[in-house]
Design an enzyme around this catalytic site. Structure first.
Site, PDB file in Angstrom:
ATOM      1  N   ARG A  22       0.905  -1.395  -0.012  1.00 36.36           N
ATOM      2  CA  ARG A  22       0.020   0.138  -0.026  1.00 36.36           C
ATOM      3  C   ARG A  22       0.734   1.468  -0.075  1.00 36.36           C
ATOM      4  O   ARG A  22       1.995   1.351   0.711  1.00 36.36           O
ATOM      5  CB  ARG A  22      -1.095   0.182   1.389  1.00 36.36           C
ATOM      6  CG  ARG A  22      -2.119  -0.913   1.090  1.00 36.36           C
ATOM      7  CD  ARG A  22      -3.023  -0.784   2.297  1.00 36.36           C
ATOM      8  NE  ARG A  22      -2.291  -1.265   3.799  1.00 36.36           N
ATOM      9  CZ  ARG A  22      -1.719  -0.251   4.403  1.00 36.36           C
ATOM     10  NH1 ARG A  22      -1.924   0.907   4.192  1.00 36.36           N
ATOM     11  NH2 ARG A  22      -1.050  -0.852   5.635  1.00 36.36           N
TER      12      ARG A  22
ATOM     13  N   TYR B 171      -1.843  -3.830  -6.834  1.00 35.24           N
ATOM     14  CA  TYR B 171      -1.291  -4.497  -5.541  1.00 35.24           C
ATOM     15  C   TYR B 171      -2.270  -4.494  -4.547  1.00 35.24           C
ATOM     16  O   TYR B 171      -2.671  -3.245  -4.206  1.00 35.24           O
ATOM     17  CB  TYR B 171      -0.051  -4.092  -4.985  1.00 35.24           C
ATOM     18  CG  TYR B 171       0.528  -5.247  -4.030  1.00 35.24           C
ATOM     19  CD1 TYR B 171       1.225  -6.191  -4.532  1.00 35.24           C
ATOM     20  CD2 TYR B 171       0.292  -5.033  -2.740  1.00 35.24           C
ATOM     21  CE1 TYR B 171       1.601  -7.169  -3.592  1.00 35.24           C
ATOM     22  CE2 TYR B 171       0.627  -6.029  -1.879  1.00 35.24           C
ATOM     23  CZ  TYR B 171       1.234  -7.236  -2.162  1.00 35.24           C
ATOM     24  OH  TYR B 171       1.850  -7.967  -1.497  1.00 35.24           O
TER      25      TYR B 171
ATOM     26  N   LYS C 213      -9.793  -2.497   2.038  1.00 39.34           N
ATOM     27  CA  LYS C 213      -9.295  -1.293   2.832  1.00 39.34           C
ATOM     28  C   LYS C 213     -10.085  -0.185   2.349  1.00 39.34           C
ATOM     29  O   LYS C 213     -10.570   0.649   3.177  1.00 39.34           O
ATOM     30  CB  LYS C 213      -7.810  -1.052   2.866  1.00 39.34           C
ATOM     31  CG  LYS C 213      -6.953  -2.027   3.372  1.00 39.34           C
ATOM     32  CD  LYS C 213      -7.511  -2.579   4.970  1.00 39.34           C
ATOM     33  CE  LYS C 213      -6.458  -3.132   5.453  1.00 39.34           C
ATOM     34  NZ  LYS C 213      -5.642  -4.532   5.795  1.00 39.34           N
TER      35      LYS C 213
ATOM     36  N   HIS D 197     -10.500  -2.725  11.708  1.00 39.09           N
ATOM     37  CA  HIS D 197      -9.252  -3.193  11.107  1.00 39.09           C
ATOM     38  C   HIS D 197      -9.238  -4.325  12.051  1.00 39.09           C
ATOM     39  O   HIS D 197      -8.051  -4.174  12.860  1.00 39.09           O
ATOM     40  CB  HIS D 197      -8.070  -2.258  10.893  1.00 39.09           C
ATOM     41  CG  HIS D 197      -7.078  -2.690  10.121  1.00 39.09           C
ATOM     42  ND1 HIS D 197      -5.621  -2.374  10.364  1.00 39.09           N
ATOM     43  CD2 HIS D 197      -7.061  -3.712   9.498  1.00 39.09           C
ATOM     44  CE1 HIS D 197      -4.848  -2.991   9.593  1.00 39.09           C
ATOM     45  NE2 HIS D 197      -5.552  -3.938   8.973  1.00 39.09           N
TER      46      HIS D 197
ATOM     47  N   SER E 211      -1.056  -3.392  10.365  1.00 38.39           N
ATOM     48  CA  SER E 211      -0.772  -4.294   9.227  1.00 38.39           C
ATOM     49  C   SER E 211       0.503  -4.986   9.365  1.00 38.39           C
ATOM     50  O   SER E 211       1.528  -4.222  10.137  1.00 38.39           O
ATOM     51  CB  SER E 211      -0.391  -3.513   7.725  1.00 38.39           C
ATOM     52  OG  SER E 211      -1.680  -2.858   7.412  1.00 38.39           O
TER      53      SER E 211
ATOM     54  N   CYS F  22       1.113  -6.973  12.082  1.00 35.67           N
ATOM     55  CA  CYS F  22       1.340  -7.435  13.246  1.00 35.67           C
ATOM     56  C   CYS F  22       0.708  -8.406  14.035  1.00 35.67           C
ATOM     57  O   CYS F  22       0.408  -8.540  15.328  1.00 35.67           O
ATOM     58  CB  CYS F  22       0.977  -5.870  14.204  1.00 35.67           C
ATOM     59  SG  CYS F  22       2.103  -4.637  13.627  1.00 35.67           S
TER      60      CYS F  22
ATOM     61  N   ASP G 202      -8.985  -9.779   9.091  1.00 34.93           N
ATOM     62  CA  ASP G 202      -8.622  -8.381   8.830  1.00 34.93           C
ATOM     63  C   ASP G 202      -9.477  -7.412   8.907  1.00 34.93           C
ATOM     64  O   ASP G 202      -9.427  -6.149   9.370  1.00 34.93           O
ATOM     65  CB  ASP G 202      -8.149  -8.348   7.445  1.00 34.93           C
ATOM     66  CG  ASP G 202      -7.422  -7.323   7.039  1.00 34.93           C
ATOM     67  OD1 ASP G 202      -6.155  -7.037   7.823  1.00 34.93           O
ATOM     68  OD2 ASP G 202      -7.471  -6.616   5.782  1.00 34.93           O
TER      69      ASP G 202
ATOM     70  N   ARG H  60       2.510 -12.225  -0.074  1.00 35.83           N
ATOM     71  CA  ARG H  60       1.010 -12.644   0.343  1.00 35.83           C
ATOM     72  C   ARG H  60       0.527 -13.976  -0.357  1.00 35.83           C
ATOM     73  O   ARG H  60       0.855 -14.367  -1.337  1.00 35.83           O
ATOM     74  CB  ARG H  60       0.007 -11.726  -0.023  1.00 35.83           C
ATOM     75  CG  ARG H  60       0.339 -10.323   0.582  1.00 35.83           C
ATOM     76  CD  ARG H  60      -0.319  -9.941   1.850  1.00 35.83           C
ATOM     77  NE  ARG H  60       0.152  -8.907   2.454  1.00 35.83           N
ATOM     78  CZ  ARG H  60      -0.352  -8.304   3.849  1.00 35.83           C
ATOM     79  NH1 ARG H  60      -1.315  -8.963   4.302  1.00 35.83           N
ATOM     80  NH2 ARG H  60       0.242  -7.267   4.389  1.00 35.83           N
TER      81      ARG H  60
HETATM   82  P1  GTP Z   1      -1.749  -7.741   7.493  1.00 38.15           P
HETATM   83  O1  GTP Z   1      -2.386  -8.756   6.752  1.00 38.15           O
HETATM   84  O2  GTP Z   1      -0.864  -6.817   6.931  1.00 38.15           O
HETATM   85  O3  GTP Z   1      -3.009  -6.903   8.241  1.00 38.15           O
HETATM   86  O4  GTP Z   1      -1.089  -8.374   8.712  1.00 38.15           O
HETATM   87  P2  GTP Z   1      -1.569  -9.291  10.216  1.00 38.15           P
HETATM   88  O5  GTP Z   1      -1.863  -8.224  11.086  1.00 38.15           O
HETATM   89  O6  GTP Z   1      -2.534 -10.285   9.609  1.00 38.15           O
HETATM   90  O7  GTP Z   1      -0.280  -9.851  10.433  1.00 38.15           O
HETATM   91  P3  GTP Z   1       0.186 -11.465  10.324  1.00 38.15           P
HETATM   92  O8  GTP Z   1      -0.749 -12.528  11.160  1.00 38.15           O
HETATM   93  O9  GTP Z   1       0.186 -11.851   8.725  1.00 38.15           O
HETATM   94  O10 GTP Z   1       1.713 -11.411  10.830  1.00 38.15           O
HETATM   95  C1  GTP Z   1       2.621 -10.500  10.311  1.00 38.15           C
HETATM   96  C2  GTP Z   1       4.142 -11.102  10.442  1.00 38.15           C
HETATM   97  O11 GTP Z   1       3.944 -11.213  12.170  1.00 38.15           O
HETATM   98  C3  GTP Z   1       4.270 -12.174  10.288  1.00 38.15           C
HETATM   99  O12 GTP Z   1       5.892 -12.552   9.860  1.00 38.15           O
HETATM  100  C4  GTP Z   1       4.106 -13.224  11.353  1.00 38.15           C
HETATM  101  O13 GTP Z   1       5.197 -14.433  11.462  1.00 38.15           O
HETATM  102  C5  GTP Z   1       4.750 -12.296  12.622  1.00 38.15           C
HETATM  103  N1  GTP Z   1       3.994 -12.581  13.757  1.00 38.15           N
HETATM  104  C6  GTP Z   1       2.652 -12.775  13.972  1.00 38.15           C
HETATM  105  N2  GTP Z   1       2.272 -13.156  15.348  1.00 38.15           N
HETATM  106  C7  GTP Z   1       3.297 -13.163  16.002  1.00 38.15           C
HETATM  107  C8  GTP Z   1       3.602 -13.156  17.532  1.00 38.15           C
HETATM  108  O14 GTP Z   1       2.935 -13.831  18.143  1.00 38.15           O
HETATM  109  N3  GTP Z   1       5.093 -13.092  17.593  1.00 38.15           N
HETATM  110  C9  GTP Z   1       6.018 -12.830  16.809  1.00 38.15           C
HETATM  111  N4  GTP Z   1       7.066 -12.574  17.111  1.00 38.15           N
HETATM  112  N5  GTP Z   1       5.480 -12.460  15.499  1.00 38.15           N
HETATM  113  C10 GTP Z   1       4.420 -12.870  15.218  1.00 38.15           C
HETATM  114  C1  SPV Z   2      -2.745  -4.656   5.089  1.00 38.57           C
HETATM  115  O1  SPV Z   2      -1.597  -3.752   4.753  1.00 38.57           O
HETATM  116  O2  SPV Z   2      -3.266  -4.130   6.240  1.00 38.57           O
HETATM  117  C2  SPV Z   2      -3.288  -5.638   4.385  1.00 38.57           C
HETATM  118  C3  SPV Z   2      -2.761  -5.809   3.066  1.00 38.57           C
HETATM  119  O3  SPV Z   2      -4.107  -6.319   4.803  1.00 38.57           O
HETATM  120  S1  SPV Z   2      -3.288  -4.789   1.998  1.00 38.57           S
HETATM  121  O4  SPV Z   2      -4.616  -5.545   1.213  1.00 38.57           O
HETATM  122  O5  SPV Z   2      -2.512  -4.359   1.027  1.00 38.57           O
HETATM  123  O6  SPV Z   2      -4.091  -3.684   2.599  1.00 38.57           O
HETATM  124 MN    MN Z   3      -3.425 -10.228   7.498  1.00 32.52          MN
END
Ligand code: GTP
Ligand code: SPV
Ligand code: MN
Length: 596
Positions: free
Chosen positions: A65, A204, A213, A233, A255, A257, A280, A371
């Site tokens: 983004r 993307y 979003k 979110h 995002s 996290c 999400d 992704r």
């Molecule tokens: P978006 O889809 O972008 O909104 O991200 P998200 O909030 O869904 O995050 P996601 O669960 O995909 O995790 C993002 C990154 O953080 C990945 O590389 C995970 O491996 C890492 N991660 C997730 N949970 C944990 C955790 O409990 N501890 C640690 N150390 N890393 C984590």
């Molecule tokens: C984020 O960035 O929070 C995502 C990926 O889930 S996107 O769809 O690009 O916004």
């Molecule tokens: Mn996600």
């Protein structure tokens, strides 16, 4: 079909000048995937390893983004607020006319009727996206409910959001297309008052899949403000504890996290079960019984690939065994996918840019924001009733972010208003999900900084009101999986072990845990958090939970500076909460002085 839609489609076509127009009804997935393979946008994966799955490689400049190119065009600048890029609507419309004029030449314009939420339900909202990208159509079919039934709902009088998307790469007569057409002059534009979306330049994720979003959060949050609900979110899960009691929990993390990971949590404590409802976006409304109820308006998962492995998130891996679209991951020599964190690096790969890669290359094989995209139904943890129209009554809401310092593993708010203050003051170290400096700390209130379609201070006020209008609002907690020690290592094991935090939170909901009051809220009392078998010593646990009055006093300075940016729009309750926090920190400091 309404003439209103037909007129709008022909208007967009006469501006963008595509070669032809194709109405999509949801049945075209295989045909479009084959077309994407033929054009070189998709590389088919080895069907013996991963049936009906594809890898897309973007232009290396179009990978996330683009927040500086994301605009909120309300009539008054004040209505966009200081955290959004505001642009005067009339000037933006002129700019867009220029950008979109002839932008689809040589291409097909697809018309996608889609629904966010179950078609026909009260909480569903409809949209129509036109796009010149077949990748977008294929992805929208996974991420949203694409169906001609949406047109029937609109014909019967439902509101709809018009969303225009172009990659901005017209083809001259006979010109050869590239695998990933795009245009560096990215514009992701929302008009909250007329509820319209225009997106130019990027193919993307959040820039182009406009149901996500742009509609569900930026336009969605303004609809929610006007209609008395919340567009957030957040992930959404149902937890069953060992006694068989069920709890519905939503969580807002910025995002990359940890939303998708927590949404598919594989519990490390016996007797627990976690079912995925959403990963999400969560739409929350007041329920008849005085609670808040939530739905996931999406239809698929668009998850971060790197870091997803058998030890961190086996459930996510199981969700992508087939019918998956991967973007910007690496390709193995036997036609499967790979990314950092999946397994030991193979001796040779094709990296996300299409180049040869070996462990000695010294570069990442997969882009950090690469992704996977799969239907919700493929998550092995999906709740069988995940898409029920009446939604799920919320018991708790969590806020979190990546904080190397200050923020303890878990903190409970004193009440709703304090919880809103917690949400409003969330900060997080930036990730690769958006263009910008990775690792830099920034305030990301409610994980909505890039997604709130109106003045963030008015949004806080809306949150204060909603919670005070229901008799039994969810309890609010803050969590932080990412606190680091002095060597820069994350101290908490995270992932499956986050079950232990969930267990403490449920203990609070059930009034079984008492917790321990601190200036910033209630944290687990000694012995309450089940850390059996983790091998974490007392000193480390103390560091994971520590509430340091000096660093929190410094944090209040940062919060105050952030709040100051909102001027008179800031709800007085936020200032009251900040003063209360400072007083409590002063008291703790004095107590520490007496004790030392
Ligand atoms: P978006 O889809 O972008 O909104 O991200 P998200 O909030 O869904 O995050 P996601 O669960 O995909 O995790 C993002 C990154 O953080 C990945 O590389 C995970 O491996 C890492 N991660 C997730 N949970 C944990 C955790 O409990 N501890 C640690 N150390 N890393 C984590
Ligand atoms: C984020 O960035 O929070 C995502 C990926 O889930 S996107 O769809 O690009 O916004
Ligand atoms: Mn996600």
């Amino acid at each position: 079909m309404t003439t209103e839609i037909e007129n709008w489609v022909s208007e967009i076509a006469s501006l963008t000048k595509p070669d032809n127009i194709r109405w999509i009804d949801g049945s075209e997935q295989d045909e479009l995937n084959a077309l994407l393979v033929e054009r070189g946008t998709f590389t088919p994966l080895n069907p013996e390893k991963r049936p009906n799955s594809f890898l897309a490689r973007t232009n290396p400049a179009d990978v996330a983004r683009v927040e500086e190119r994301t605009f909120i065009c309300s009539e008054r600048e004040q209505d966009a607020g200081p955290t959004n890029n505001w642009f005067e609507p009339r000037a933006m419309r002129e700019k867009l006319q220029g950008l979109f004029d002839g932008s689809m030449r040589g291409r097909t314009m697809y018309v996608i009727p889609f629904s966010m939420g179950p078609i026909g339900s009260d909480q569903a909202r409809y949209g129509i996206e036109v796009t010149d990208s077949a990748y977008v159509v294929s992805s929208m079919m996974i991420m949203t409910r694409v169906s001609s039934k949406v047109l029937d709902e609109i014909a019967a009088g439902s509101e709809w959001v018009p969303a225009v998307h172009s990659v901005g790469a017209p083809l001259a007569e006979g010109e050869q297309d590239v695998a990933w057409p795009c245009n560096p002059d990215v514009h992701v534009v929302q008009f909250p008052e007329t509820k319209e979306i225009w997106s130019f330049g990027s193919g993307y994720g959040g820039n182009s899949l406009l149901g996500k979003k742009a509609m569900s959060l930026r336009i969605g949050s303004t609809m929610a403000r006007d209609e008395g609900w919340l567009a957030e979110h957040m992930l959404l899960i149902r937890i069953t504890n060992p006694e068989g009691k069920q709890f519905n929990v939503a969580a807002a993390f910025p995002s990359a996290c940890g939303k998708t990971n927590l949404a598919m949590l594989k519990p490390s404590l016996p007797g627990y079960k976690v079912e995925t409802i959403g990963d999400d976006i969560t739409w929350i409304a007041k329920s008849a019984s005085g609670k808040l109820k939530a739905i996931n308006p999406e239809y698929g998962l668009f998850g971060v690939a790197p870091g997803t492995g058998p030890d961190t998130n086996q459930h996510a891996l199981d969700s992508m065994k087939e019918n998956a679209v991967f973007t910007n991951v690496a390709l193995t020599d036997d036609g499967d996918v790979w990314w950092e964190g999946l397994s030991e690096p193979p001796a040779h790969l094709t990296d996300w840019k299409g180049n040869d890669w070996t462990p000695e290359s010294g570069e990442l094989a997969a882009h950090p924001n690469s992704r996977f995209c799969v239907p919700m139904e493929q998550a092995p943890t999906v709740a069988p009733d995940w898409d029920r129209a009446e939604g799920f009554e919320l018991d708790a809401i969590l806020f979190g972010g990546r904080r190397a310092t200050n923020v303890p593993l878990v903190t409970e708010s004193r009440d709703w208003n304090h919880g809103v203050f917690m949400g409003a003051t969330i900060a997080s170290e930036q990730t690769a999900a958006a263009e910008g400096p990775v690792g830099q700390l920034r305030r990301d209130p409610f994980a909505m900084l890039p997604f709130c379609g109106y003045n963030m201070a008015d949004y806080w006020n809306h949150w204060l009101n909603i919670g005070n209008e229901v008799s039994n609002p969810p309890k609010i907690f803050q969590v932080n999986w990412f606190r680091k020690d002095e060597n820069g290592r994350i101290m908490w094991p995270g992932f499956s072990e986050n079950t232990r935090v969930v267990d403490w939170i449920i203990g609070r909901l059930e009034n079984k845990n008492k917790g321990q009051a601190t200036p910033i809220g209630r944290i687990p009392a000694t012995g309450e958090l089940n850390i059996e078998g983790l091998g974490l010593d007392d000193e480390t646990m103390q560091k994971i939970m520590d509430v340091d009055s000096d660093s929190w006093m410094a944090e209040t300075e940062m919060i105050e500076a952030f709040f100051d940016g909102f001027g008179l729009a800031l709800p007085p309750e936020m200032t009251r909460q900040l003063h209360w926090l400072r007083n409590q920190l002063e008291l703790q400091r004095e107590a520490e002085l007496v004790n030392n």
